[in-house]
Design a protein around this motif. Structure first.
Motif, PDB file in Angstrom:
ATOM      1  N   LEU A 273     -23.095 -11.959  -3.380  1.00  0.00           N
ATOM      2  CA  LEU A 273     -23.141 -13.296  -2.792  1.00  0.00           C
ATOM      3  C   LEU A 273     -22.135 -14.246  -3.434  1.00  0.00           C
ATOM      4  O   LEU A 273     -21.793 -15.265  -2.845  1.00  0.00           O
ATOM      5  CB  LEU A 273     -24.553 -13.880  -2.888  1.00  0.00           C
ATOM      6  CG  LEU A 273     -25.593 -13.184  -2.003  1.00  0.00           C
ATOM      7  CD1 LEU A 273     -26.972 -13.777  -2.259  1.00  0.00           C
ATOM      8  CD2 LEU A 273     -25.239 -13.303  -0.532  1.00  0.00           C
TER       9      LEU A 273
ATOM     10  N   ASP B 350     -32.211 -12.989   1.896  1.00  0.00           N
ATOM     11  CA  ASP B 350     -30.813 -13.372   2.120  1.00  0.00           C
ATOM     12  C   ASP B 350     -30.263 -12.829   3.428  1.00  0.00           C
ATOM     13  O   ASP B 350     -29.047 -12.893   3.661  1.00  0.00           O
ATOM     14  CB  ASP B 350     -29.939 -12.850   0.966  1.00  0.00           C
ATOM     15  CG  ASP B 350     -30.292 -13.489  -0.361  1.00  0.00           C
ATOM     16  OD1 ASP B 350     -30.468 -14.721  -0.370  1.00  0.00           O
ATOM     17  OD2 ASP B 350     -30.392 -12.770  -1.360  1.00  0.00           O
ATOM     18  N   ARG B 353     -27.659 -14.845   5.376  1.00  0.00           N
ATOM     19  CA  ARG B 353     -26.385 -14.992   4.679  1.00  0.00           C
ATOM     20  C   ARG B 353     -25.576 -13.700   4.758  1.00  0.00           C
ATOM     21  O   ARG B 353     -24.365 -13.710   4.973  1.00  0.00           O
ATOM     22  CB  ARG B 353     -26.620 -15.350   3.199  1.00  0.00           C
ATOM     23  CG  ARG B 353     -27.175 -16.753   3.011  1.00  0.00           C
ATOM     24  CD  ARG B 353     -27.597 -17.010   1.582  1.00  0.00           C
ATOM     25  NE  ARG B 353     -26.459 -17.276   0.703  1.00  0.00           N
ATOM     26  CZ  ARG B 353     -26.574 -17.502  -0.607  1.00  0.00           C
ATOM     27  NH1 ARG B 353     -27.766 -17.466  -1.176  1.00  0.00           N
ATOM     28  NH2 ARG B 353     -25.515 -17.740  -1.346  1.00  0.00           N
ATOM     29  N   ARG B 357     -21.899 -13.146   6.602  1.00  0.00           N
ATOM     30  CA  ARG B 357     -20.722 -12.639   5.891  1.00  0.00           C
ATOM     31  C   ARG B 357     -20.208 -11.360   6.530  1.00  0.00           C
ATOM     32  O   ARG B 357     -19.007 -11.183   6.730  1.00  0.00           O
ATOM     33  CB  ARG B 357     -21.075 -12.285   4.449  1.00  0.00           C
ATOM     34  CG  ARG B 357     -21.674 -13.409   3.683  1.00  0.00           C
ATOM     35  CD  ARG B 357     -21.718 -13.025   2.221  1.00  0.00           C
ATOM     36  NE  ARG B 357     -20.932 -13.995   1.510  1.00  0.00           N
ATOM     37  CZ  ARG B 357     -20.134 -13.743   0.506  1.00  0.00           C
ATOM     38  NH1 ARG B 357     -19.994 -12.511   0.072  1.00  0.00           N
ATOM     39  NH2 ARG B 357     -19.462 -14.695  -0.063  1.00  0.00           N
TER      40      ARG B 357
END
Lengths: 448, 448
Positions: A273, B350, B353, B357
């Protein structure tokens, strides 16, 4: 504990997006260095710098020591020169060297010059060993004792170095010429009488030379269940000590690298991340292009057999199945052997034993899959096509397992990372040869 | 040292094939337990038993302790009952439990009954924790000290337990109710004055509950660079200690499992060369069949588009390239996220996210590969086919990276090993969807 960490992270993210440094400081106040670390590793680069500068001085140093070198380097670029110099001086010599490897040469040189003379000497010693060797990862700050010393004197040495040695639980034992002759654990010293000589309570030492690859040395430390492994020069003179926590860090990096290469990417070296998307793209694109070039072989093979394909369009239906099964069989073998190599269960000289086993295993797998393929396909598309598929699977599985098993050993002999050579490249190779086998079998069976 | 080990192995193999026990005994005589171990791990099961029975009694016990539980279990089947009972009694409670898990229930029960009452109690304590939890891998033989004890008394306790404790370098500190309140290192005790209270020199403890998954606890021990991690019950009462060498063994097994699953096989659990070929076949065949069933999806997709294929046989040339590139892109994403999950850099929460990405990364990769594909294919097979390939690669890469990145997180949420769900299954999924995309794009562009 994970739930608590998640709450902390949410609070930090809220404070960051709210833009209130007071809020952020309030959230950070009660956190331990370990908590701060786990938050930092999940933030982007800019947020990391903001957060880091709000930490109290002693927490900041501890957090910095806990970061991996690439993240340390990211962080330094956001700090003032005097902050950088003092952080650098606070590190252990081996950690300093890991960080130096990440930094631009100019910055590295300036930092080295900023150290005190003795610290610079210790750092230079570690810097002198080749890249990737354990000499770069060992700690020069250890407590060695002479073989003729009394247990009482050895314990006095331990007491004198409680604050500065990397470990006091494993002491290398040396002779008058600083040659390693054994190791003694603090436990053994405490158990012995004060007047005994260290030489009479020590045990035989395992050791590695400083030029040994770091992964080999770390694996040795882990396999032997040692808290620390002495590191020597070519004449067996003691030069440092690899502690188990540093061995663990080396193994973790090596395993991340193996996993990445086996999946056809470069390792990221930073937590996912906190890695910019552009870096992720870069870690993948070269592999992907290389593999696509390899895959263009399959286009050529199919092009060569285009007339066969035109005569029997049904053959094209099974192309993905045939090459997929070959690729899977090859990957299984490569995965097993790559892991066995990493664990030192297999060595390049075992190549014939591995080939023999994998050929047999591949034949057995091919016979089973081929039989299933023969029956199912014969039922749906006729006996002849079934026969083609069955025979092809038998040959392709045998071939793929053999190639997949041997490839990592060949790579190791050529001093290439076995994981690089293995899964993705095997797939490409097996895809093309599998197709050739398929069409040759088809032509023979169908009389095309 | 490796060269020496190789020589030893050759000598042992020669003596074994020569059938002379005298020769074999002569070769084994000067070997350390560690040397014997590395030889044993490279022999077949029968040879292992022959060699083991020639060892002297004390070397034999040390060698046995150093073997992994599956090999211990193999070896026991070749020994007499009294030999088995004494070997079993010589193990630490946590090692005993690992071995019991390998043995048939009947043998396990008999062995347990053969223990002395206190040893049986200690073993039963470890046995009481769920499979796969750290409670099964911790050592109940540790030295705990009370928070109000003086440093001198704590050191006296260390001296009293030098022979039986798993470690004396990290001491958990407890209150009157045996609740964990901190840890103190032997180094800190040696540094402190004898009359200080342990409570004033201890540091805050990291700890895990006994029901924590073993891998999570071991990772915690490694990440925090601890020599030992206290294990507690739900009320924070101390029940055991996980030492770093046991943590390493847990992590190594977990990583072997991840590597195997990512390559589409089951982990072997024994060193490769001492695993029977039939076991290797069994570890692979189920996966291979499952993947072949998955791959039959591609046959169905191609069957559905057979008329398109008949109209444009040239389309079939690019089938392996298109699905291969999709598979590679998906595997890259899955490999990165699976590793990040193992290192706790990413968690299921996550997921958005990660999706964001990976979609961006996939789009970037698809744009680059698509551009190259468009140019090369347009040159060789005409603009229209080039356009089909370029567009297909763009879409397939975006799709594959997104699916590959999210799949391991979904697996973790469903409490399935992320490695199981990832590479091979992604390949299968991406193969089929990639083909659908390919033919839809082709129909649209070519107006078929």
């Amino acid at each position: 504990m994970t739930a608590r960490e998640d709450q902390t992270l949410s609070a930090v993210e809220d404070a960051l997006s709210g833009g209130s440094l007071t809020d952020l400081r309030a959230v950070l106040g009660p956190l331990s260095p370990a908590d701060v670390l786990s938050v930092l590793e999940r933030l982007g680069r800019k947020d990391q710098a903001v957060l880091y500068r709000l930490l109290s001085k002693d927490v900041a140093l501890q957090v910095f020591e806990g970061l991996d070198a690439p993240l340390q380097s990211d962080l330094l670029s956001g700090l003032r020169d005097d902050e950088v110099t003092s952080l650098f001086a606070g590190l252990d010599p081996d950690d300093r060297v890991s960080l130096l490897d990440e930094l631009p040469a100019k910055v590295a040189g300036r930092l080295l010059r900023g150290l005190s003379a003795p610290e610079r000497a210790k750092t230079a010693e570690v810097l002198g060993y080749p890249h990737g060797s354990i000499g770069r990862r060992m700690s020069p700050e250890h407590v060695a004792v002479r073989v003729e010393t009394s247990v009482a004197d050895a314990l006095a040495r331990v007491h004198a170095h409680l604050d500065d040695a990397e470990t006091v639980y494993t002491l290398p034992v040396v002779d008058a010429g600083r040659r390693l002759v054994g190791v003694v654990s603090l436990r053994d010293l405490l158990r012995a009488g004060p007047h005994e000589a260290v030489g009479s309570v020590m045990t035989a030492a395992h050791w590695v030379e400083a030029t040994t690859p770091a992964e080999t040395a770390a694996r040795e430390c882990a396999d032997r269940k040692l808290l620390a492994l002495p590191v020597t020069d070519a004449d067996r003179r003691l030069v440092g000590l690899l502690t188990v926590d540093d061995a663990l860090a080396v193994l973790e990096a090596a395993e991340s690298e193996d996993a990445a290469r086996a999946g056809g990417t470069e390792p990221l070296r930073r937590p996912y991340l906190s890695t910019p998307a552009a870096t992720i793209v870069r870690s993948r694109v070269v592999w992907l292009l290389a593999l696509a070039v390899g895959a263009s072989l399959t286009v050529q093979v199919l092009d060569a057999f285009e007339t066969t394909l035109e005569q029997m369009v049904v053959l094209s239906l099974f192309v993905p199945l045939v090459i997929g099964t070959g690729g899977n069989t090859g990957n299984q073998a490569a995965t097993t052997i790559t892991r066995a190599l990493a664990l030192d269960d297999v060595r390049p000289r075992d190549v014939l034993r591995v080939l023999g086993r994998e050929a047999r295993v591949g034949l057995a797998l091919g016979a089973m899959l081929g039989a299933v393929g023969l029956c199912v396909v014969a039922l749906l598309y006729g006996t002849q096509v079934g026969l083609v598929i069955g025979l092809t699977l038998l040959i392709v599985c045998t071939l793929a397992a053999s190639v997949g098993g041997v490839m990592p050993l060949v790579a190791r002999s050529l001093r290439v990372d076995p994981a690089v050579f293995s899964n993705p490249f095997i797939t490409t190779f097996v895809d093309a040869t599998g197709l050739v086998v398929y069409f040759l079998v088809a032509r023979a069976v169908l009389g095309l």
